[in-house]
Design an enzyme around this catalytic site. Structure first.
Site, mmCIF file in Angstrom:
data_model
loop_
_atom_site.group_PDB
_atom_site.id
_atom_site.type_symbol
_atom_site.label_atom_id
_atom_site.label_comp_id
_atom_site.label_asym_id
_atom_site.label_seq_id
_atom_site.Cartn_x
_atom_site.Cartn_y
_atom_site.Cartn_z
ATOM 1 N N PRO A 110 1.922 3.719 0.549
ATOM 2 C CA PRO A 110 2.765 4.920 0.575
ATOM 3 C C PRO A 110 2.451 5.789 1.795
ATOM 4 C CG PRO A 110 1.354 4.893 -1.394
ATOM 5 C CD PRO A 110 1.041 3.673 -0.616
ATOM 6 N N GLY A 112 1.967 9.054 4.018
ATOM 7 C CA GLY A 112 1.578 10.450 3.810
ATOM 8 C C GLY A 112 0.782 10.668 2.539
ATOM 9 N N GLY A 116 -4.128 6.271 4.744
ATOM 10 C CA GLY A 116 -4.249 5.676 6.075
ATOM 11 C C GLY A 116 -3.075 4.798 6.464
ATOM 12 N N SER A 117 -1.855 5.140 5.997
ATOM 13 C CA SER A 117 -0.694 4.298 6.325
ATOM 14 C C SER A 117 -0.418 4.275 7.831
ATOM 15 C CB SER A 117 0.544 4.784 5.579
ATOM 16 O OG SER A 117 0.837 6.120 5.936
ATOM 17 N N ALA A 120 -2.978 2.036 9.524
ATOM 18 C CA ALA A 120 -2.747 0.621 9.204
ATOM 19 C C ALA A 120 -1.580 0.069 10.020
ATOM 20 C CB ALA A 120 -2.492 0.452 7.708
ATOM 21 N N ASP A 161 -9.979 6.280 10.285
ATOM 22 C CA ASP A 161 -8.933 5.483 9.621
ATOM 23 C C ASP A 161 -8.664 4.161 10.356
ATOM 24 O OD1 ASP A 161 -8.856 7.739 8.058
ATOM 25 O OD2 ASP A 161 -6.689 7.998 8.122
HETATM 26 C C1 MEV Z 1 -7.673 11.553 7.281
HETATM 27 O O1 MEV Z 1 -7.629 10.330 6.567
HETATM 28 C C2 MEV Z 1 -9.085 11.993 7.462
HETATM 29 C C3 MEV Z 1 -9.303 13.301 8.252
HETATM 30 O O2 MEV Z 1 -10.711 13.486 8.277
HETATM 31 C C4 MEV Z 1 -8.749 13.228 9.665
HETATM 32 C C5 MEV Z 1 -9.526 12.284 10.588
HETATM 33 O O3 MEV Z 1 -10.667 11.918 10.280
HETATM 34 O O4 MEV Z 1 -8.976 11.935 11.642
HETATM 35 C C6 MEV Z 1 -8.672 14.485 7.551
#
Ligand code: MEV
Length: 334
Positions: A110, A112, A116-117, A120, A161
């Site tokens: 999904p 947002g 980590g879409s 990916a 990510d």
């Molecule tokens: C986003 O999945 C994680 C955050 O820490 C942003 C990042 O690490 O780039 C909010």
């Protein structure tokens, strides 16, 4: 020639947001994947086709300038910018800026949701296009290119990510360096709020608060870093599983409180977190950037009860497994 690559989603177990400020974080790849086909086209252009990109409540299909279903256009367009940047970077690396490339994307992740879409889709695109252009890249190099894509599209990013998505498994990450933690199955439940947060906006919001009141925010970020170090110690220890889970759960609850203090929780996220704890989870916290998206709970022997509690609280539970594998080249058709 056609190449199919895939890359997994991730959950951040500990340390989101503080990782942007050079503190460590722990994350794991999970078994939801984005698939990208890449092939040459004769037009010299970049062409992107996407099917089954899941934005909350809807499936979207779109090509570069045409949306086939009425949907959350903003989110769909956001995916496009990661893909386009990824293709452009790989063409530059291969010194083949002139080469027309068509990519076609399908995804189980999904958009947002804090899973980590974007990373990916960037990693799978880099994997497929680099293979197509005959560029030999290690998974680590692909993760680094994925980080550059994130920096170009969203301005700030720690790089965790794309690193997890490229490498897979359990990862301790700090300032661009990663360490594999021993693989283990974690009895977790992910709860999706059904709404999405913008990582870019949430990271910018935390930065703004930090600039306004550094004397309050910096100690919070410092504590978050310490939570991560403690969690790493526990994950590497030979403690009894029961004690280990109990201690990790406590750290998750602390980490959630600190994230709440940064202002990235929402009413719905907190409701899902408390519903999970009430149903017997040892710990529950936001995972990812917050502002909607997902939480996760550690619930040994109580996964079903916690999933039900999340549903009753209005969320969507997902019982996911950790994925050992990161980027995968699935098929090369000469
Ligand atoms: C986003 O999945 C994680 C955050 O820490 C942003 C990042 O690490 O780039 C909010």
């Amino acid at each position: 020639m056609r190449v199919l690559a895939s890359a997994p989603a991730k959950i951040i177990l500990f340390g989101e947001h503080s990782v942007v400020y050079g503190k460590p974080a722990i994350a794991a790849a999970i078994n939801l994947r984005t698939y990208v086909w890449a092939e040459f086209n004769e037009k010299g252009a970049i062409k992107i086709e996407a099917k089954d990109i899941r934005v909350p409540g809807l499936t979207v299909s779109f090509s570069e300038d045409e949306i086939y279903f009425e949907s959350d256009y903003g989110k769909a367009a956001e995916v496009l910018s990661y893909v386009r940047q990824a293709i452009e970077l790989v063409r530059e690396e291969a010194d083949r800026r002139d080469r027309g490339i068509t990519v076609s994307i399908t995804s189980q992740i999904p958009v947002g949701a804090g899973l980590g879409s974007s990373a990916a889709v960037a990693v799978a695109t880099i994997g497929a296009v680099s293979k197509l252009l005959g560029l030999e890249l290690t998974r680590e190099e692909i993760g680094k290119l994925g980080h550059r894509v994130e920096l170009l599209v969203q301005g700030a990013s720690s790089g965790i990510d794309p690193t997890v998505s490229a490498i897979g498994g359990f990862i301790h990450y700090e300032k661009g360096k990663f360490e594999h933690l021993p693989f283990m199955e974690l009895p977790i439940v992910v709860g999706y709020t059904g709404s999405s947060g913008s990582t870019k906006e949430l990271v910018a919001m935390v930065r703004k608060t930090k600039e306004e009141i550094p004397e309050i925010i910096e100690p919070i970020l410092l504590s978050m870093g310490k939570v991560v170090e403690k969690a790493r110690e526990i994950l590497l220890s030979d403690l009894d599983e029961e004690v280990r889970f109990e201690r990790l759960g406590k750290l998750m609850n602390i980490n959630h409180g600190l994230l709440d203090a940064l202002g990235v929780s929402t009413k719905k996220l907190s409701e899902l977190v408390y519903a999970a704890r009430t149903a017997g989870a040892l710990g529950a916290k936001i995972t990812g950037a917050g502002g909607g998206g997902c939480m996760y709970a550690l619930a040994p022997g109580r996964q079903r009860e916690v999933a039900t509690a999340i549903t009753i609280a209005g969320g969507t539970p997902m019982i996911t497994e950790i994925s050992r594998e990161g980027l995968r080249i699935e098929e090369v058709i000469p």
